[in-house]
Design an enzyme around this catalytic site. Structure first.
Site, mmCIF file in Angstrom:
data_model
loop_
_atom_site.group_PDB
_atom_site.id
_atom_site.type_symbol
_atom_site.label_atom_id
_atom_site.label_comp_id
_atom_site.label_asym_id
_atom_site.label_seq_id
_atom_site.Cartn_x
_atom_site.Cartn_y
_atom_site.Cartn_z
ATOM 1 N N ARG A 60 0.848 -1.192 0.000
ATOM 2 C CA ARG A 60 0.000 0.000 0.000
ATOM 3 C C ARG A 60 0.882 1.239 0.000
ATOM 4 N NH1 ARG A 60 -4.316 -1.846 4.716
ATOM 5 N NH2 ARG A 60 -5.192 -3.637 3.610
ATOM 6 N N ASP A 67 2.272 4.990 -0.237
ATOM 7 C CA ASP A 67 1.724 6.245 0.278
ATOM 8 C C ASP A 67 1.540 7.268 -0.835
ATOM 9 O OD1 ASP A 67 1.653 5.343 2.903
ATOM 10 O OD2 ASP A 67 3.667 6.083 3.364
ATOM 11 N N ARG A 103 11.471 5.454 3.754
ATOM 12 C CA ARG A 103 11.679 6.903 3.737
ATOM 13 C C ARG A 103 12.381 7.374 5.010
ATOM 14 N NH1 ARG A 103 5.993 9.296 2.916
ATOM 15 N NH2 ARG A 103 7.133 11.228 3.389
#
Length: 257
Positions: free
Chosen positions: A51, A53, A203
């Protein structure tokens, strides 16, 4: 119902992420489900391996869909791509799979790429597709910092507070760092490989490693942040536009042959 695996590429810039949102914001999942509804009227729900972002891209996302008709895979991919226009989403491969195949739960590996471009002049041709910084990084320092993250660890420090995973303990199998020329500067490509990742883990790690490459942190600081098991110990979180889901591994490649 016949089940199909789809390999999907997309520019995440216009989307709120992969997952369909209750508020009606544009998502990649919604774009694909609406394209499927143009082929077979009715409600469709597809499941993806990851999923991603808002703003995150993909070159190798995988999803599965159950359809009423036993489509020829090539014709299905062609029809979906026609109905996906003009959204920046494309089905690059399609395969008929067994009912036991699940894009998310059958996956044994996920691969991500993060692109950093260091140059003074603004990036124009790949705006929104890379993270631009103004000064070059030390690739050897990046590699030294990355080595502290490989292996089995509690990644609480590099986990979003919104993460819903049951455990912060993950095994990070590999991080590679590549430096290459870029017009007017340099590009750094960081590749990550693991069975699964926590929310915002890549990230968060990239933001910390950028600090190491810039000389603001040492490799020892990365170890200290990891061992702190505290989100507050994490470096800055890198922006989404440099991140790509590049591949998903399965015990048997559904697209082979």
């Amino acid at each position: 119902m016949p089940r199909f695996a789809l390999k999907i590429e997309y520019d995440g810039g216009p989307f709120c992420g992969w997952q369909r949102q209750a508020g009606g914001q544009a998502s990649v999942q919604q774009a694909l489900e609406e394209a499927l509804a143009r082929l077979e009227p009715g409600e469709h729900r597809i499941q993806a391996a990851g999923r991603t972002d808002a703003g995150v891209h993909a070159t190798g996302q995988v999803a599965h869909a159950d359809l009423a008709k036993d489509w020829d895979p090539f014709r299905l991919s062609e029809a979906l791509n026609w109905h996906l226009k003009p959204a920046p989403v494309a089905v690059t491969a399609c395969a008929r799979v067994d009912d036991s195949f699940q894009a998310r739960f059958s996956a044994v590996e996920r691969r991500y790429l993060f692109r950093i471009v260091a140059r003074r002049a603004p990036v124009t041709q790949e705006r929104g597709l890379v993270w631009q910084i103004s000064r070059p990084l030390d690739p050897e320092a990046l590699r030294a910092g990355a080595a502290r993250l490989v292996g089995l660890h509690d990644f609480t420090t590099f986990r979003s507070v919104l993460c819903q995973a049951k455990s912060p303990v993950k095994t990070l199998d590999e991080i590679t760092v590549e430096e290459m020329p870029y017009p007017g500067g340099a590009e750094y490509r960081l590749r990550f490989r693991a069975r699964s990742f926590l929310h915002n883990q890549v990230r968060s790690m990239v933001g910390t490693l950028e600090r190491v490459g810039a000389g603001a942190w040492s490799a020892e600081d990365v170890t200290a942040a990891l061992n702190a098991r505290d989100r507050a110990a994490c470096g800055p979180v890198a922006p989404p536009q440099g991140l790509y889901l590049t591949g998903v591994g399965y015990p048997v490649d559904p697209f082979a042959g």
